[in-house]
Design an enzyme around this catalytic site. Sequence first.
Site, PDB file in Angstrom:
ATOM      1  N   HIS A 121       0.808  -1.220   0.000  1.00 44.35           N
ATOM      2  CA  HIS A 121       0.000   0.000   0.000  1.00 44.35           C
ATOM      3  C   HIS A 121       0.842   1.272   0.000  1.00 44.35           C
ATOM      4  CE1 HIS A 121       0.450  -0.178   4.516  1.00 44.35           C
ATOM      5  NE2 HIS A 121       0.488   1.128   4.361  1.00 44.35           N
ATOM      6  N   ASP A 151       0.245  -7.696   1.672  1.00 43.22           N
ATOM      7  CA  ASP A 151       0.626  -6.280   1.651  1.00 43.22           C
ATOM      8  C   ASP A 151       2.142  -6.107   1.627  1.00 43.22           C
ATOM      9  OD1 ASP A 151       0.227  -3.589   1.504  1.00 43.22           O
ATOM     10  OD2 ASP A 151      -0.249  -3.294   3.621  1.00 43.22           O
ATOM     11  N   GLY A 222       3.341   6.378   8.129  1.00 43.55           N
ATOM     12  CA  GLY A 222       4.694   6.616   7.622  1.00 43.55           C
ATOM     13  C   GLY A 222       5.644   5.516   8.041  1.00 43.55           C
ATOM     14  N   ASN A 223       5.297   4.791   9.119  1.00 46.08           N
ATOM     15  CA  ASN A 223       6.087   3.628   9.527  1.00 46.08           C
ATOM     16  C   ASN A 223       5.803   2.416   8.646  1.00 46.08           C
ATOM     17  OD1 ASN A 223       6.126   4.732  12.789  1.00 46.08           O
ATOM     18  ND2 ASN A 223       7.946   3.752  11.929  1.00 46.08           N
ATOM     19  N   SER A 224       4.737   2.470   7.859  1.00 43.80           N
ATOM     20  CA  SER A 224       4.351   1.330   7.028  1.00 43.80           C
ATOM     21  C   SER A 224       5.506   0.872   6.148  1.00 43.80           C
ATOM     22  CB  SER A 224       3.158   1.695   6.140  1.00 43.80           C
ATOM     23  OG  SER A 224       1.993   1.881   6.901  1.00 43.80           O
ATOM     24  N   LEU A 279      -5.368 -26.263  -3.424  1.00 42.90           N
ATOM     25  CA  LEU A 279      -5.954 -27.578  -3.214  1.00 42.90           C
ATOM     26  C   LEU A 279      -7.250 -27.744  -3.995  1.00 42.90           C
ATOM     27  CD1 LEU A 279      -5.792 -30.271  -1.671  1.00 42.90           C
ATOM     28  CD2 LEU A 279      -6.954 -29.144   0.245  1.00 42.90           C
ATOM     29  N   GLY A 280      -8.035 -26.679  -4.084  1.00 44.19           N
ATOM     30  CA  GLY A 280      -9.264 -26.732  -4.866  1.00 44.19           C
ATOM     31  C   GLY A 280     -10.470 -27.193  -4.080  1.00 44.19           C
ATOM     32  N   VAL A 281     -10.661 -26.663  -2.876  1.00 48.14           N
ATOM     33  CA  VAL A 281     -11.843 -26.991  -2.076  1.00 48.14           C
ATOM     34  C   VAL A 281     -12.371 -25.724  -1.406  1.00 48.14           C
ATOM     35  CG1 VAL A 281     -11.206 -29.378  -1.565  1.00 48.14           C
ATOM     36  CG2 VAL A 281     -10.394 -27.527  -0.073  1.00 48.14           C
ATOM     37  N   ILE A 283     -14.044 -24.712   2.257  1.00 48.79           N
ATOM     38  CA  ILE A 283     -13.986 -25.324   3.584  1.00 48.79           C
ATOM     39  C   ILE A 283     -14.616 -24.418   4.634  1.00 48.79           C
ATOM     40  CG2 ILE A 283     -11.957 -26.778   3.187  1.00 48.79           C
ATOM     41  CD1 ILE A 283     -10.220 -24.562   4.281  1.00 48.79           C
TER      42      ILE A 283
END
Length: 489
Positions: A121, A151, A222-224, A279-281, A283
């Site tokens: 960001h 992020d 600003g610390n991001s 995995l394709g599920v 849950i």
Amino acid sequence: MKPQVIALTRDTARPLRLFWMATLSMLLILSQVLMVAAQGAPKSFAELADRISPSVVNITTSTTVEGRTGPQGIVPEGSPFEDFFREFRDRNGEGDRPRRSSALGSGFVISEDGYVVTNNHVIEGADEIQIEFFEGFELPATLVGTDPNTDIALLKVEAEVPLKFVNFGDSDVARVGDWVMAMGNPLGQGFSVSAGIVSARNRALSGTYDDYIQTDAAINRGNSGGPLFNMDGDVIGVNTAILSPNGGSIGIGFSMASNVVTRVVTQLKDFGETRRGWLGVRIQDVTDDVAEAMGLDSTAGALVTDVPEGPAMESGMLSGDVILSFDGHEVADTRGLVRQVGNTEVGKTVRVQVNREGKTETLKVTLGRREEAEGATPNVESMEPEEPEQSELLGLTLSPLTAEIREQLQLSDDIKGLAVMDVVETSEAFGKGLRAGDVITEAGQSAVLSLSDLQDRIDAAEDAGRKSLLLLVRRGGDPRFVALNLDAE
């Protein structure tokens, strides 16, 4: 009344002497404990700050913003003052011309050849990225890759000399109460250091792969993108967010754990993008009532609600399976499984242990890539019986899916089951979130295509001595399991 005087005879003096000796011994032990504890607290963070500051950078970004077509935010649209404020802005050179917007953030160097880590960001949408180093010089940066899910962004600068850098540490060994130090560019004030402790571990905010370290070290805007250091000078987190009612630090800051960041950074460096296992599920967590309805001993694991076309389907996994372990690691809940799968290499064949109708089975699944699979939809075909009548069961008014109901609910042809036409507001079903428009596709882990199918599942559960029945409910294409008491009305 005169104070009472008690003479210290031989009988009274001995117990008092023993008491004071015990007290002095306790005080001596306590003082030794406090001395040992004090040795763990640093006298100063100055030496550590001097050593690692050159690797921390300030980041400035520039973005082109299209000019506004009207005085939005100043007066309401249609106001008699609208033309006045538009002329005022035009006279002052604003008008509808594009303008430059800048933002500030932090980052840190992870290699001598100029790779820099920050938050996504911080640089998202930027046309230009400028890096200011601790020594005072600046360099332009190019974007290598980003991962919005965590992020994290990876940048690259070209320097004439090797740059000072820091290493990632093992965030899994960080304990609540350990000292940490945050560095960055808070509120655009330049290089700044703050210290505190690890307040909590394994925090989840909103993302699928969240694993945040919570700290009371002061973190502000600003610390991001800046680093969170342990006392060895290793990065154990990337400062990402704060929890605050007023936008300022109140001692609740969050840093993405380094063991998440390192995997992301490695993939961004190698491929310019992330490549997570798939995995394709679909849950959901196993709740107490779901566990009872399925005859499970505990709520551990992840309950499969849907198996679209993909790796899991090819391995033979079914809706209603409870995933107990993945690639040799026990599955505690859905969040843990998602992270385990995402951290596994694409194309790797893993063993997945599931509980299926009370029996344990092991499936071999070759993982796909999540980024390629996003947006895939299941393709299921089955026969749809004609059964126009309605019935009231478990506090629900139910009807088979007719062409008319499909049109009303905007359901695709691949959805099969019973439509919920109404829900008694005083029923358990209403309390557990079922509403008109939901579709029940399974009961007792078997497909239901007719009202008689559902009644058969109810009868079978009662014959087996179960107190509740597990339903698979779909709303807007999203499935979830709900356990209803068989005595519910």
